[in-house]
Write a protein that holds these residues in place. Structure first.
Motif, PDB file in Angstrom:
ATOM      1  N   VAL A   1      -3.947  16.218 -19.493  1.00  0.00           N
ATOM      2  CA  VAL A   1      -4.475  16.859 -20.697  1.00  0.00           C
ATOM      3  C   VAL A   1      -4.927  18.280 -20.373  1.00  0.00           C
ATOM      4  CG1 VAL A   1      -6.270  16.772 -22.464  1.00  0.00           C
ATOM      5  CG2 VAL A   1      -5.141  14.667 -21.744  1.00  0.00           C
ATOM      6  N   ILE A   2      -5.552  18.466 -19.197  1.00  0.00           N
ATOM      7  CA  ILE A   2      -5.962  19.819 -18.794  1.00  0.00           C
ATOM      8  C   ILE A   2      -4.750  20.733 -18.710  1.00  0.00           C
ATOM      9  CG2 ILE A   2      -6.880  21.203 -16.894  1.00  0.00           C
ATOM     10  CD1 ILE A   2      -8.798  18.913 -16.286  1.00  0.00           C
ATOM     11  N   VAL A   3      -3.677  20.258 -18.069  1.00  0.00           N
ATOM     12  CA  VAL A   3      -2.462  21.061 -17.935  1.00  0.00           C
ATOM     13  C   VAL A   3      -1.886  21.385 -19.310  1.00  0.00           C
ATOM     14  CG1 VAL A   3      -0.061  21.006 -17.150  1.00  0.00           C
ATOM     15  CG2 VAL A   3      -1.898  20.279 -15.618  1.00  0.00           C
ATOM     16  N   ALA A   4      -1.845  20.392 -20.202  1.00  0.00           N
ATOM     17  CA  ALA A   4      -1.305  20.627 -21.545  1.00  0.00           C
ATOM     18  C   ALA A   4      -2.130  21.668 -22.297  1.00  0.00           C
ATOM     19  CB  ALA A   4      -1.272  19.310 -22.328  1.00  0.00           C
TER      20      ALA A   4
ATOM     21  N   LEU B   1       3.931  17.055 -15.314  1.00  0.00           N
ATOM     22  CA  LEU B   1       4.949  18.004 -15.759  1.00  0.00           C
ATOM     23  C   LEU B   1       5.316  17.768 -17.218  1.00  0.00           C
ATOM     24  CD1 LEU B   1       6.982  20.252 -15.145  1.00  0.00           C
ATOM     25  CD2 LEU B   1       8.557  18.482 -14.325  1.00  0.00           C
ATOM     26  N   ALA B   2       5.432  16.497 -17.606  1.00  0.00           N
ATOM     27  CA  ALA B   2       5.738  16.175 -18.999  1.00  0.00           C
ATOM     28  C   ALA B   2       4.644  16.676 -19.930  1.00  0.00           C
ATOM     29  CB  ALA B   2       5.914  14.661 -19.154  1.00  0.00           C
ATOM     30  N   ALA B   3       3.395  16.580 -19.490  1.00  0.00           N
ATOM     31  CA  ALA B   3       2.285  17.088 -20.306  1.00  0.00           C
ATOM     32  C   ALA B   3       2.390  18.598 -20.465  1.00  0.00           C
ATOM     33  CB  ALA B   3       0.953  16.714 -19.660  1.00  0.00           C
ATOM     34  N   GLY B   4       2.788  19.288 -19.394  1.00  0.00           N
ATOM     35  CA  GLY B   4       2.956  20.734 -19.488  1.00  0.00           C
ATOM     36  C   GLY B   4       4.053  21.117 -20.461  1.00  0.00           C
TER      37      GLY B   4
ATOM     38  N   GLU C   1       0.830  -1.202   0.000  1.00  0.00           N
ATOM     39  CA  GLU C   1       0.000   0.000   0.000  1.00  0.00           C
ATOM     40  C   GLU C   1       0.866   1.253   0.000  1.00  0.00           C
ATOM     41  OE1 GLU C   1      -3.741   1.578  -0.204  1.00  0.00           O
ATOM     42  OE2 GLU C   1      -3.299  -0.539   0.010  1.00  0.00           O
ATOM     43  N   GLU C   2       1.870   1.278   0.859  1.00  0.00           N
ATOM     44  CA  GLU C   2       2.745   2.435   0.946  1.00  0.00           C
ATOM     45  C   GLU C   2       3.531   2.619  -0.342  1.00  0.00           C
ATOM     46  OE1 GLU C   2       5.215   2.464   4.359  1.00  0.00           O
ATOM     47  OE2 GLU C   2       3.547   2.366   5.776  1.00  0.00           O
ATOM     48  N   HIS C   3       3.963   1.513  -0.922  1.00  0.00           N
ATOM     49  CA  HIS C   3       4.705   1.611  -2.177  1.00  0.00           C
ATOM     50  C   HIS C   3       3.823   2.220  -3.262  1.00  0.00           C
ATOM     51  CE1 HIS C   3       7.528   0.580  -5.369  1.00  0.00           C
ATOM     52  NE2 HIS C   3       6.503   0.068  -6.042  1.00  0.00           N
ATOM     53  N   GLY C   4       2.570   1.735  -3.352  1.00  0.00           N
ATOM     54  CA  GLY C   4       1.664   2.259  -4.366  1.00  0.00           C
ATOM     55  C   GLY C   4       1.321   3.713  -4.147  1.00  0.00           C
ATOM     56  N   ALA C   5       1.119   4.089  -2.877  1.00  0.00           N
ATOM     57  CA  ALA C   5       0.786   5.476  -2.568  1.00  0.00           C
ATOM     58  C   ALA C   5       1.959   6.398  -2.877  1.00  0.00           C
ATOM     59  CB  ALA C   5       0.394   5.595  -1.096  1.00  0.00           C
ATOM     60  N   PHE C   6       3.168   5.971  -2.487  1.00  0.00           N
ATOM     61  CA  PHE C   6       4.342   6.799  -2.766  1.00  0.00           C
ATOM     62  C   PHE C   6       4.546   6.943  -4.273  1.00  0.00           C
ATOM     63  CE2 PHE C   6       8.910   7.575  -3.284  1.00  0.00           C
ATOM     64  CZ  PHE C   6       9.053   8.676  -2.468  1.00  0.00           C
ATOM     65  N   TYR C   7       4.285   5.866  -4.993  1.00  0.00           N
ATOM     66  CA  TYR C   7       4.389   5.899  -6.451  1.00  0.00           C
ATOM     67  C   TYR C   7       3.422   6.929  -7.024  1.00  0.00           C
ATOM     68  CZ  TYR C   7       4.492   3.975 -11.225  1.00  0.00           C
ATOM     69  OH  TYR C   7       4.616   3.822 -12.575  1.00  0.00           O
ATOM     70  N   ALA C   8       2.203   6.959  -6.441  1.00  0.00           N
ATOM     71  CA  ALA C   8       1.177   7.863  -6.954  1.00  0.00           C
ATOM     72  C   ALA C   8       1.570   9.321  -6.822  1.00  0.00           C
ATOM     73  CB  ALA C   8      -0.153   7.611  -6.241  1.00  0.00           C
ATOM     74  N   VAL C   9       2.176   9.682  -5.678  1.00  0.00           N
ATOM     75  CA  VAL C   9       2.456  11.096  -5.453  1.00  0.00           C
ATOM     76  C   VAL C   9       3.854  11.512  -5.926  1.00  0.00           C
ATOM     77  CG1 VAL C   9       0.848  11.345  -3.540  1.00  0.00           C
ATOM     78  CG2 VAL C   9       3.194  10.630  -3.075  1.00  0.00           C
ATOM     79  N   THR C  10       4.611  10.600  -6.492  1.00  0.00           N
ATOM     80  CA  THR C  10       5.928  10.975  -7.031  1.00  0.00           C
ATOM     81  C   THR C  10       5.992  10.821  -8.546  1.00  0.00           C
ATOM     82  OG1 THR C  10       6.726   8.736  -6.520  1.00  0.00           O
ATOM     83  CG2 THR C  10       7.224  10.470  -4.939  1.00  0.00           C
ATOM     84  N   ILE C  11       5.475   9.722  -9.069  1.00  0.00           N
ATOM     85  CA  ILE C  11       5.517   9.501 -10.517  1.00  0.00           C
ATOM     86  C   ILE C  11       4.466  10.334 -11.234  1.00  0.00           C
ATOM     87  CG2 ILE C  11       5.323   7.796 -12.365  1.00  0.00           C
ATOM     88  CD1 ILE C  11       7.829   7.562 -10.613  1.00  0.00           C
ATOM     89  N   PHE C  12       3.275  10.427 -10.668  1.00  0.00           N
ATOM     90  CA  PHE C  12       2.209  11.171 -11.325  1.00  0.00           C
ATOM     91  C   PHE C  12       2.568  12.629 -11.593  1.00  0.00           C
ATOM     92  CE2 PHE C  12      -1.617   8.300 -10.063  1.00  0.00           C
ATOM     93  CZ  PHE C  12      -1.083   7.288 -10.839  1.00  0.00           C
ATOM     94  N   PRO C  13       3.170  13.346 -10.630  1.00  0.00           N
ATOM     95  CA  PRO C  13       3.552  14.738 -10.940  1.00  0.00           C
ATOM     96  C   PRO C  13       4.522  14.842 -12.104  1.00  0.00           C
ATOM     97  CG  PRO C  13       3.603  14.377  -8.589  1.00  0.00           C
ATOM     98  CD  PRO C  13       3.386  13.044  -9.213  1.00  0.00           C
ATOM     99  N   LEU C  14       5.392  13.855 -12.248  1.00  0.00           N
ATOM    100  CA  LEU C  14       6.324  13.872 -13.370  1.00  0.00           C
ATOM    101  C   LEU C  14       5.575  13.735 -14.699  1.00  0.00           C
ATOM    102  CD1 LEU C  14       9.222  11.650 -11.974  1.00  0.00           C
ATOM    103  CD2 LEU C  14       9.067  14.153 -12.041  1.00  0.00           C
ATOM    104  N   LEU C  15       4.531  12.906 -14.710  1.00  0.00           N
ATOM    105  CA  LEU C  15       3.728  12.756 -15.925  1.00  0.00           C
ATOM    106  C   LEU C  15       2.976  14.050 -16.235  1.00  0.00           C
ATOM    107  CD1 LEU C  15       2.264   9.168 -15.334  1.00  0.00           C
ATOM    108  CD2 LEU C  15       4.204   9.822 -16.760  1.00  0.00           C
TER     109      LEU C  15
END
Length: 324
Positions: free
Chosen positions: A218-221, A33-36, A17-31
Motif C-alpha cells: 500500500v505504501i508503494v502504491a 510490484l503489482a501494487a506499484g 523452512e527453506e521453501h517458505g523463506a524462498f517463497y517470501a523473497v520471490t513472491i512478495f516482491p511480485l506482489l
C-alpha cells in the motif's frame, strides 16, 4: 517478512523452512510490484491515503518487534566485533554510496534526496531471510538488523543532513522525532508484547509476513500514485540508481567483512545487511518531508532489493561455506 526471519532463527523442518523463506523473497516482491503498477494505472484510488504512509510503516516495525526476543540481544554481547563491523559498514558504505550514485548520475535534487535517504536508513528486515537462504550467519544478521534499527533515530538524521543538507529544508531534529515515532517506539512495543504474551504472539506470527507485505504494498502504491510524472520522465534513471546502489552495497559490504577477516558465513551476512535497506523508512521520510518524487527511489528499492536478494541467495547457496 518479519515472522519468517523469526522462524529462520529456530528452524524445525529445514526443507519446509527453506521453501517458505524462498517463497517470501520471490513472491512478495511480485506482489509489491503489482501494487506499484496499480498505483501508476489508477492513481486516483490512492489519492486519499497519503496520510497512511507513516502508520503503515509503524505497523511494519511493530511486526518486526514481535519477532524479537530479549535473548536475541545476547549475540551482541557474545560476538560484538562482527556486529559492530556490520553496523558501522551499514552506516558508512550505503550513505556515501547514495551520495556517489546521485552525483555520478547527475540526479535531479528530489531524486538525489531519495537515493541518499535510502542509503542513510538501517538494514531491511528481509535481509534475515536472505542471509538464511544464502547460508550466512542468521543470528548475526538478526543482531545487525536490530542494532542498526535501534540506533537509526540518532544516526540517520545526522547522515542525511551531512550528505543532503544543501538540498533539504527540514531539520535533523524533526527527522529524528519522526524515526523515533514510526520505527523505535513500534519495535520496542512489539518486543514488550512478545515478552508479556508469548503464546498469543506465537499464534499470530504466521500471518505477519502477509500483513507486512500488504502494508508495504500500500505504501508503494501511494508513493507511485503521486509520482506518475516522475516515473514517466525518470523511471529508468531511478532504476539504474537503485541497482547500482544495491549492487555496490553487496560488494563493498563483503569487502569490508573480508578486510576484517570475518569468517565466510559472516562475510555473506555483512554483504546482505549492507546492501539491503529499510527502504520503507526512506520512503516514509521522503514522503513526509519532501516531494512525491523524492519518495520514488525508496519505493523502487523496496521491490528491487528483494529481487536481487533472492538472486544473490540462489547463487551463494550453491557455493560451499568454509569457516576457516
Amino acid at each position: 517478512m518479519n515472522s519468517t526471519q523469526s522462524s529462520s532463527r529456530r528452524p524445525k523442518n529445514q526443507s519446509a523452512e527453506e521453501h517458505g523463506a524462498f517463497y517470501a523473497v520471490t513472491i512478495f516482491p511480485l506482489l509489491i510490484l503489482a501494487a506499484g503498477v496499480l498505483g501508476f494505472l489508477v492513481p486516483g484510488a490512492f489519492a486519499g491515503l497519503t496520510g497512511w504512509v507513516n502508520p503503515l510503516l509503524g505497523f511494519i516495525m511493530f511486526g518486526m518487534g514481535l519477532t524479537l526476543t530479549f535473548p536475541d540481544f545476547g549475540m551482541v554481547a557474545r560476538r560484538p566485533i562482527p556486529v559492530v563491523i556490520g553496523v558501522v559498514a551499514q552506516f558508512v558504505i550505503m550513505p556515501f554510496l547514495g551520495w556517489f550514485v546521485s552525483w555520478a548520475l547527475q540526479l535531479p535534487p528530489e531524486l538525489a534526496i531519495g537515493v541518499i535517504l535510502v542509503g542513510c536508513c538501517p538494514g531491511g528486515t528481509a535481509s534475515n531471510v536472505v542471509s538464511y537462504l544464502a547460508k550466512g550467519d542468521v543470528a548475526l544478521s538478526v543482531a545487525m538488523t536490530t542494532i542498526s534499527t535501534l540506533i537509526a533515530p540518532f544516526v540517520t538524521p545526522v547522515l542525511a543532513v551531512l550528505l543532503a543538507g544543501e538540498r533539504m529544508s527540514v531539520s535533523g531534529a524533526s527527522m529524528m522525532m519522526s524515526i523515533l515515532q514510526v520505527v523505535l517506539a513500534p519495535v520496542i512495543l512489539g518486543l514488550l508484547i512478545r515478552w508479556l504474551m508469548p503464546r498469543f504472539v506465537n499464534r499470530v506470527t504466521a500471518a505477519l509476513p502477509w500483513a507486512s507485505v500488504v502494508a508495504i504494498s500500500v505504501i508503494v502504491a501511494i508513493v507511485v500514485s503521486g509520482s506518475a510524472a516522475a516515473i514517466v520522465s525518470a523511471g529508468l534513471l531511478v532504476l539504474v540508481a537503485v541497482i547500482l546502489h544495491n549492487g555496490l552495497g553487496y560488494a563493498l559490504g563483503y569487502g569490508a567483512a573480508a578486510i576484517f577477516r570475518l569468517v565466510p558465513s559472516a562475510r555473506r551476512t555483512t554483504a546482505i545487511e549492507v546492501g539491503m535497506q529499510n527502504s520503507g523508512l526512506a520512503t516514509s521520510l521522503a514522503h513526509t518531508y519532501f516531494t512525491p518524487e523524492a519518495a520514488l527511489p525508496g519505493a523502487v528499492f523496496s521491490v528491487w532489493h528483494n529481487v536481487s536478494g533472492a538472486l544473490l541467495a540462489a547463487v551463494l547457496r550453491r557455493r560451499a561455506v568454509s569457516e576457516r
